[in-house]
Motif scaffolding. Sequence first.
Motif, short mmCIF file in Angstrom:
data_model
loop_
_atom_site.label_atom_id
_atom_site.label_comp_id
_atom_site.label_asym_id
_atom_site.label_seq_id
_atom_site.Cartn_x
_atom_site.Cartn_y
_atom_site.Cartn_z
N ALA A 114 0.82 -1.22 0.00
CA ALA A 114 0.00 0.00 0.00
C ALA A 114 0.85 1.27 0.00
CB ALA A 114 -0.94 0.00 1.21
N GLU A 115 2.07 1.19 0.52
CA GLU A 115 2.96 2.36 0.60
C GLU A 115 3.68 2.64 -0.73
OE1 GLU A 115 3.67 4.48 3.18
OE2 GLU A 115 2.28 3.49 4.58
N ILE A 116 3.93 1.60 -1.51
CA ILE A 116 4.75 1.73 -2.71
C ILE A 116 4.22 2.77 -3.70
CG2 ILE A 116 5.56 0.49 -4.78
CD1 ILE A 116 6.07 -1.93 -2.93
N PRO A 117 2.93 2.84 -4.01
CA PRO A 117 2.46 3.82 -5.00
C PRO A 117 2.80 5.27 -4.66
CG PRO A 117 0.78 2.16 -4.67
CD PRO A 117 1.85 1.91 -3.62
N ALA A 118 2.75 5.63 -3.39
CA ALA A 118 3.09 7.00 -3.00
C ALA A 118 4.56 7.30 -3.29
CB ALA A 118 2.78 7.24 -1.52
N TYR A 119 5.42 6.33 -3.07
CA TYR A 119 6.84 6.50 -3.37
C TYR A 119 7.07 6.54 -4.88
CZ TYR A 119 8.11 6.03 1.52
OH TYR A 119 8.24 6.23 2.86
N GLU A 120 6.36 5.68 -5.61
CA GLU A 120 6.49 5.69 -7.08
C GLU A 120 6.06 7.03 -7.65
OE1 GLU A 120 6.13 0.96 -8.22
OE2 GLU A 120 4.27 2.10 -7.98
N ALA A 121 5.06 7.65 -7.06
CA ALA A 121 4.60 8.96 -7.52
C ALA A 121 5.67 10.03 -7.30
CB ALA A 121 3.31 9.36 -6.79
#
Length: 184
Positions: A114-121
């Motif tokens: 769940a955390e990965i997309p925010a970092y990818e952004a």
Amino acid sequence: MQLPKGHAMGFGARVGQTIQTAYVVRDIHQAIDWWVDEARVGPWFLLDHFLAPDHVYRGAQATGDVAIAMAFAGSMCIELIQPLDDNPSVYKDLIDRRGYGFHHIGVAVSDVDAEIPAYEARGYKVAYRAQVPTGGAVAYLDDGRNDPGMLELIPATSGMDEAFTRFHTAARNWDGSDRVRPFA
């Protein structure tokens, strides 16, 4: 069991905080000796080999084997990582770029996926995924610069809390003997 954000763990940190500082070292036993003799950090919990078929490095099965040692300085976990081969890995990436030394910080999170997309952004890419003995899978994130290092998302599980709390308790009560102990 995953722990919720803000949950107080037994080693003095909360889910959502930085809980680990990691270094890539040429010789794990020499590095442990330095940390014990110069920084008075110990005891160390050593895992002689860490490689499993489910590890993924930049989209392919990882083949890089490492030794890992952990100890606590206060409520911060110090991790030492020694590559045991020259196979491609997130560790070799930074060694080739700038040599041995600081590699990453680790942040305890309730849900790594769940955390990965925010970092990818923000421009990060998943460089490495690995199931860990304490439950769940860690993710190393690469922002293309990695200055000063990479970022690791560590699954905050009851198993991680138990292991880190055991290491932390050993450090709090350590008398300098029995410097290196088994990880498990």
